[in-house]
Enzyme design. Structure first.
Site, PDB file in Angstrom:
ATOM      1  N   HIS A 106       0.788  -1.238   0.000  1.00  0.00           N
ATOM      2  CA  HIS A 106       0.000   0.000   0.000  1.00  0.00           C
ATOM      3  C   HIS A 106       0.821   1.291   0.000  1.00  0.00           C
ATOM      4  CE1 HIS A 106      -3.482  -2.404   0.242  1.00  0.00           C
ATOM      5  NE2 HIS A 106      -3.743  -2.358   1.517  1.00  0.00           N
ATOM      6  N   HIS A 180      -9.568   2.749   0.087  1.00  0.00           N
ATOM      7  CA  HIS A 180      -9.589   1.586   0.992  1.00  0.00           C
ATOM      8  C   HIS A 180     -10.673   1.718   2.065  1.00  0.00           C
ATOM      9  CE1 HIS A 180      -8.092  -1.764   3.331  1.00  0.00           C
ATOM     10  NE2 HIS A 180      -7.066  -1.927   2.523  1.00  0.00           N
ATOM     11  N   GLU A 314     -11.611  -3.134  -3.065  1.00  0.00           N
ATOM     12  CA  GLU A 314     -10.523  -2.252  -3.536  1.00  0.00           C
ATOM     13  C   GLU A 314     -10.351  -2.411  -5.051  1.00  0.00           C
ATOM     14  OE1 GLU A 314      -7.070  -3.171  -0.947  1.00  0.00           O
ATOM     15  OE2 GLU A 314      -8.581  -3.984   0.406  1.00  0.00           O
TER      16      GLU A 314
END
Ligand code: G6D
Length: 350
Positions: A106, A180, A314
């Site tokens: 991420h 997210h 996502e």
């Protein structure tokens, strides 16, 4: 239509965090932070007209800074994991932060979820929006190229939240962003997500290894625990002794979307009557069933989190594609624009 701003708090660096709230003519309310481009609250009605929050978040900035598992955040430069925290472009190797075991996740230690975005308000007759921009310096978190990034959030009067991502770099690079948010349509976390009915219009799912890194296999979902093509309750198969579910403690897998369908995914909560449709131009959606949420987190309204109290959808490009021979990979040339768009429509079954 109203656009409200209020002071939310201060980062440890002293940077000010502002909360922006968009309200449409149906009184749908979505709140955002300039920190991480976080969606902090989404207030929508149930079938009886009761307005409640349907996303996980905090009501203070320190918890976002110190404890958040990416609640509501813009994720980038790369959503998901990069195996062994490195990749190559034209023979040059780029080393990233190993912030998830040996792997990168991420966007790194200070990814897009942890920066202050510059916010420009958008006020039109039939929609309100926020244009969030950030300049990611060359080499930030190990990624090549100075990158101009823009995320535009739009709330219209059809009760749709549109998220548009755009980026351009001055060097060859990779980019794959998402939002997210963790959703729970029961409202104010009255229930967990196991009774939510999920439809994912995807014929194939990507298998992952014990570090949740894609193995490169894309497997037919038909008649498997990953088959959400006809809609099923998330709790139906989630604890079955399927090797992939055991590995991740639930769902945490990339689904390859069938682009011929009217929507990519749909979540329905029978009790409240709330429904949300996700429509994306991205090829994949990672469905994460909140397996690692624990009771250590105290959320907004002083609600204690627990496993599977929220789900993530996502939308993104293929995960770890730069390192996965079998996945389509995309390297962006200098000046070549990356774009992605995902729309979420909120309504009820009435
Ligand atoms: C876990 O594997 C999951 C990720 O997909 C998720 O984004 C993260 O928790 C918050 O690491």
């Amino acid at each position: 239509m109203k656009l409200l701003t209020e002071y939310f708090g201060e980062l440890k660096t002293g940077e000010e965090v502002i909360k922006f709230t968009l309200v449409n003519k149906n009184n749908i309310k979505i709140s955002f932070l300039n920190y991480g481009g976080i969606i902090q609250e989404i207030i929508v009605p149930d079938r009886s007209g009761k307005y409640e929050n349907i996303v996980l978040g905090f009501d203070n900035i320190r918890d976002y800074e110190e404890k958040s598992p990416y609640f509501g955040a813009i994720v980038g430069r790369i959503a998901g994991r990069i195996s062994k925290a490195k990749f190559q472009i034209d023979g040059d190797e780029y080393i990233l932060a190993s912030n998830n075991g040996m792997n990168h996740i991420h966007g790194g230690i200070k990814g897009f979820d942890k920066v202050i975005w510059c916010v420009k308000e958008i006020k039109k007759t039939d929609y309100l929006g926020l244009e969030m921009s950030y300049i990611s310096p060359d080499g930030e978190e190990g990624f090549p190229g100075k990158m101009n990034v823009k995320v535009t959030y739009i709330l219209n009067n059809n009760n749709e939240l549109e998220m548009k991502f755009s980026a351009v770099s001055d060097k060859k690079t990779i980019i794959n962003m998402t939002n997210h948010s963790y959703f729970n349509l029961s409202g104010n976390l009255n229930d967990d997500i196991l009774n939510h009915k999920l439809t994912i219009n995807a014929a194939k799912v990507g298998f992952v290894d014990e570090e949740t890194i894609p193995t490169g296999e894309l497997v037919d979902v038909e008649n498997s625990v990953f088959d959400f093509t006809k809609g099923k309750k998330i709790g139906l198969d989630i604890d079955k002794k399927a090797e992939q579910l055991i590995k991740c403690g639930g769902y945490d897998h990339p689904f390859v979307l069938d682009k011929r369908q009217a929507f990519s995914a749909r979540v329905e909560d029978e009790k409240s009557g709330r429904i949300m449709d996700v429509i994306t131009d991205q090829p994949v959606v990672v469905f994460y069933s909140g397996n690692q949420l624990g009771e250590d987190l105290i959320l907004s309204e002083n609600i204690r989190a627990k496993k599977r109290i929220g789900l993530c959808l996502e939308t993104q490009d293929y995960p770890d594609s730069i390192n996965q021979e079998s996945f389509p990979k995309k390297i962006y040339n200098p000046g070549e624009r990356y774009t992605a768009c995902t729309k979420i429509k909120f309504y009820t079954d009435l």
